[in-house]
Design a protein around this motif. Structure first.
Motif, PDB file in Angstrom:
ATOM      1  N   THR A  99       4.114   3.967   6.769  1.00  0.00           N
ATOM      2  CA  THR A  99       4.020   2.597   6.264  1.00  0.00           C
ATOM      3  C   THR A  99       5.314   2.183   5.577  1.00  0.00           C
ATOM      4  O   THR A  99       6.261   2.958   5.497  1.00  0.00           O
ATOM      5  N   ASN A 100       5.350   0.936   5.138  1.00  0.00           N
ATOM      6  CA  ASN A 100       6.555   0.463   4.443  1.00  0.00           C
ATOM      7  C   ASN A 100       6.230   0.092   3.001  1.00  0.00           C
ATOM      8  O   ASN A 100       5.110   0.304   2.527  1.00  0.00           O
ATOM      9  N   GLU A 101       7.184  -0.521   2.348  1.00  0.00           N
ATOM     10  CA  GLU A 101       7.075  -0.821   0.923  1.00  0.00           C
ATOM     11  C   GLU A 101       5.800  -1.590   0.584  1.00  0.00           C
ATOM     12  O   GLU A 101       5.273  -1.505  -0.521  1.00  0.00           O
ATOM     13  N   LEU A 102       5.329  -2.333   1.574  1.00  0.00           N
ATOM     14  CA  LEU A 102       4.215  -3.227   1.315  1.00  0.00           C
ATOM     15  C   LEU A 102       2.932  -2.486   0.951  1.00  0.00           C
ATOM     16  O   LEU A 102       2.011  -3.065   0.399  1.00  0.00           O
ATOM     17  N   SER A 103       2.882  -1.197   1.271  1.00  0.00           N
ATOM     18  CA  SER A 103       1.691  -0.421   0.926  1.00  0.00           C
ATOM     19  C   SER A 103       1.872   0.361  -0.377  1.00  0.00           C
ATOM     20  O   SER A 103       0.964   1.085  -0.786  1.00  0.00           O
ATOM     21  N   ALA A 104       3.037   0.225  -0.984  1.00  0.00           N
ATOM     22  CA  ALA A 104       3.341   1.098  -2.114  1.00  0.00           C
ATOM     23  C   ALA A 104       2.483   0.807  -3.338  1.00  0.00           C
ATOM     24  O   ALA A 104       2.179   1.692  -4.117  1.00  0.00           O
ATOM     25  N   ARG A 105       2.085  -0.431  -3.496  1.00  0.00           N
ATOM     26  CA  ARG A 105       1.261  -0.770  -4.665  1.00  0.00           C
ATOM     27  C   ARG A 105      -0.184  -0.936  -4.260  1.00  0.00           C
ATOM     28  O   ARG A 105      -0.483  -1.609  -3.288  1.00  0.00           O
ATOM     29  N   GLY A 106      -1.026  -0.335  -5.022  1.00  0.00           N
ATOM     30  CA  GLY A 106      -2.454  -0.592  -4.871  1.00  0.00           C
ATOM     31  C   GLY A 106      -3.155   0.261  -3.836  1.00  0.00           C
ATOM     32  O   GLY A 106      -4.339   0.527  -3.982  1.00  0.00           O
ATOM     33  N   LEU A 107      -2.449   0.689  -2.787  1.00  0.00           N
ATOM     34  CA  LEU A 107      -3.135   1.487  -1.765  1.00  0.00           C
ATOM     35  C   LEU A 107      -3.697   2.746  -2.415  1.00  0.00           C
ATOM     36  O   LEU A 107      -2.948   3.540  -2.968  1.00  0.00           O
ATOM     37  N   ASP A 108      -4.993   2.893  -2.358  1.00  0.00           N
ATOM     38  CA  ASP A 108      -5.603   4.016  -3.041  1.00  0.00           C
ATOM     39  C   ASP A 108      -6.434   4.844  -2.088  1.00  0.00           C
ATOM     40  O   ASP A 108      -7.485   4.423  -1.630  1.00  0.00           O
ATOM     41  N   VAL A 109      -5.930   6.010  -1.801  1.00  0.00           N
ATOM     42  CA  VAL A 109      -6.681   6.976  -0.996  1.00  0.00           C
ATOM     43  C   VAL A 109      -6.717   8.248  -1.841  1.00  0.00           C
ATOM     44  O   VAL A 109      -5.736   8.971  -1.929  1.00  0.00           O
ATOM     45  N   PRO A 110      -7.851   8.495  -2.478  1.00  0.00           N
ATOM     46  CA  PRO A 110      -7.921   9.604  -3.430  1.00  0.00           C
ATOM     47  C   PRO A 110      -7.513  10.943  -2.834  1.00  0.00           C
ATOM     48  O   PRO A 110      -6.951  11.788  -3.522  1.00  0.00           O
ATOM     49  N   GLU A 111      -7.784  11.112  -1.552  1.00  0.00           N
ATOM     50  CA  GLU A 111      -7.495  12.402  -0.917  1.00  0.00           C
ATOM     51  C   GLU A 111      -6.008  12.591  -0.626  1.00  0.00           C
ATOM     52  O   GLU A 111      -5.602  13.686  -0.232  1.00  0.00           O
TER      53      GLU A 111
END
Ligand SMILES: Nc1ncnc2c1ncn2[C@@H]1O[C@H](COP(=O)(O)OP(=O)(O)OP(=O)(O)O)[C@@H](O)[C@H]1O
Length: 571
Positions: free
Chosen positions: A475-487
């Protein structure tokens, strides 16, 4: 009032949210030059020069205690407001139960429950109905940032809430709001049905995915019967349907993206003048240029005007509104502090173990480096000392590779660390597909995720990744904030992040809730100096490593220079 949270225990890490977002849609709307020009006279103008300032971030847990004790003279113990309790074995058990209930069976990474706060939600002054709801959701123990923020917000302070990624900031502001607004609010004179008509809280997030995540959190707490009292106003969805729902459901809480909220407000379909709470989640992101016009409108229209007149110097945004303004982020550059001063009334800075006036904060010196021309800093500024925004359990490494070997390095890295759920970041959209192709060719399940994909493709990919059907999300920078995958147990930087703030948010996708996590930055030899600079700014040990014989080997100090020399000779 200066306060310190009387918590004897170490910081917490909260649950995994499913916050994910991409900056398509309403942030890309055209800006009116005249509005922007006017706007520049306000706090926004001042935020432009914030390259001269640094972030105000959490100390690492050990350091935090030192800082707090040094500043003790300036702070009041929050324990006096809420009797501090020791974590008994029963409490630890309760936390464990609460966590296992909330986490479910899917998550295999261990959470360090000892990092949770000693207090119960019941001790924080929340409404009894809300506490019941929290218990039903398996939430009984607040995180440290929640212990600090909830009583402070309930005491009607404007606040800047800052703690590291995955530490439970969302509930830190949602709970005091829900304690005052909607069906779960505190009874007034024993009257539970004292529901006011109209919108009482507006929550802004920089992307529709993040907005929807917050909506889901609120809905969960309100329960099925009352979930219509929260309404999403996010970009990418049908606007007229949203406007109809507004009219029909008469929500008390609005959650949305700046563009859509500003649009609906400009169309005269959103009455927010009676609003009591304005929350800006990921506030430093919301201060970026793309959002200026929309944010201007929102700040102007949310909350009843007080009689105070605007000052010439600060412009219209300085007008004090009767709303409570809550600014939230893991990274708080000086732009946020300035904005808080402009928009709030004596705002307090709330961190995991302390609450104090913004004035008590010293501003670090500027640092800045740019490694990419088309990736802009979220706040228009780069800052130093963001180590406190990073989950403390993270391990940081970097390894040197030629550009053409980076994907192979990534693959070896995944194997060496036996990582199951990996997010690989790049700075641009185009090369993502190629990386996926190369990984798949070597038998590693991967998919790309970026804002240029359609809504359906994005949600499908994300679901697959969360369900464990993909091993690597490229992915790119756009996923850096908020994307939460606990695993997520590994973050790899295939391109260097623009600055330490970007590094912190990328890195924060792993190691959530005290889980173990590693961050590996794969860089070219000439970029090593940038990594070293990052290491200084972050204040964390980013160790050089190599990947040989299927293992990640940390380079010993004396070997580091030799390796660099060897790389130079072979290139
Ligand atoms: N006290 C708690 N006990 C158990 N789970 C919690 C608690 N507080 C929050 N959570 C859960 O933790 C998850 C992560 O919290 P949240 O998303 O608010 O973290 P954050 O600090 O905002 O992270 P980021 O800065 O990365 O967005 C959420 O799903 C929330 O439900």
């Amino acid at each position: 009032v200066e306060l310190i949270v009387g918590q004897p225990y170490r910081n917490m890490l909260a649950f995994a949210s499913t916050r994910s977002y991409f900056f398509l849609g309403d942030s890309l709307r055209k800006l009116s030059v005249s509005r922007i020009a006017g706007f520049h006279k306000t706090a926004w103008l001042r935020s432009r020069s914030e390259g001269e300032s640094g972030p105000l971030t959490l100390s690492s847990l050990g350091l935090k205690c030192e800082v707090d004790s040094r500043k003790k003279d300036n702070f009041v113990d929050l324990g006096s407001l809420n009797s501090a309790t020791k974590i008994s074995s029963g409490r630890v058990k309760a936390v464990r139960n609460s966590l296992s209930k909330a986490v479910g069976t899917k998550n295999t990474l261990k959470i360090d429950e000892a990092l949770f706060s000693a207090k119960t939600f019941g001790e924080l002054g929340l409404s009894p109905l809300l506490i019941d709801r929290l218990e039903k959701e398996g939430l009984t123990v607040p995180t440290d940032v929640q212990s600090a923020a909830i009583p402070t917000i309930l005491q009607k302070h404007d606040v800047v809430v800052q703690s590291y990624t995955g530490s439970g900031k969302t509930l830190a502001y949602l709970l005091p709001i829900l304690s005052e607004v909607g069906p779960l609010k505190k009874p007034v004179d024993g009257n539970l049905s004292d529901l006011k008509p109209g919108i009482e809280a507006v929550i802004i997030a920089p992307s529709r995915e993040l907005g929807m995540q917050i909506v889901r959190e609120v809905e969960k707490l309100l329960g099925p019967a009352d979930k219509k009292l929260v309404q999403q106003l996010v970009g990418g969805a049908n606007r007229s349907r949203q406007e109809e729902a507004l009219k029909k459901n008469k929500p008390a809480i609005i959650v949305g993206t700046p563009g859509r909220i500003a649009e609906v407000s400009a169309a005269g379909k959103l009455r927010t003048h009676g609003c009591r709470f304005l929350v800006l989640d990921e506030v430093d992101q919301l201060l970026s240029f793309n959002y200026r016009e929309d944010m201007h409108r929102i700040l102007e229209h949310v909350g009843r005007r007080s009689s105070a007149k605007p000052t010439d110097i600060l412009g219209p945004l300085a007008r004090r509104s009767e709303r409570q303004t809550i600014l939230v982020s893991a990274t708080v550059p000086f732009s946020v502090i300035r904005a808080a001063r402009s928009w709030g009334r004596d705002p307090l800075l709330v961190r995991a173990k302390s609450v104090g006036p913004l004035d008590s904060i010293s501003v670090p010196q500027p640092t800045s480096f740019a490694s990419s021309s088309d990736v802009t800093s979220s706040s228009g500024s780069t800052t130093q000392g963001v180590a406190d925004s990073l989950p403390p359990a993270l391990k940081h490494y970097y390894c040197v590779s030629k550009v053409q070997h980076k994907v192979d390095m990534l693959r070896r890295c995944v194997h060496a660390l036996n990582a199951k759920t990996v997010i690989a970041f790049m700075n641009h959209t185009k090369p993502l597909k190629d990386v996926v192709f190369k990984l798949e060719a070597r038998g590693m399940k991967a998919a790309e995720l970026h804002g240029d994909l359609g809504k359906l493709a994005r949600s499908t990919t994300l679901k697959k990744f969360k369900d464990g059907e993909l091993r690597v999300l490229v992915t790119n920078e756009l996923s850096a904030r908020g994307l939460d995958v606990p695993e997520c147990d590994l973050v790899v930087n295939l391109d260097l992040p623009t600055d330490s703030i970007h590094y912190a948010h990328r890195a924060g996708r792993t190691g959530r809730l005290g889980r173990k996590g590693s961050v590996v930055t794969i860089c070219e030899e000439p970029e090593v100096f940038v990594v070293k600079k990052l290491r200084r700014q972050l204040g964390v040990d980013v160790q050089q490593c190599d990947l040989t014989e299927g293992k990640l080997n940390v380079c010993k100090e004396e070997e580091v220079e030799k390796l660099a020399e060897a790389m130079r000779n072979t290139s």
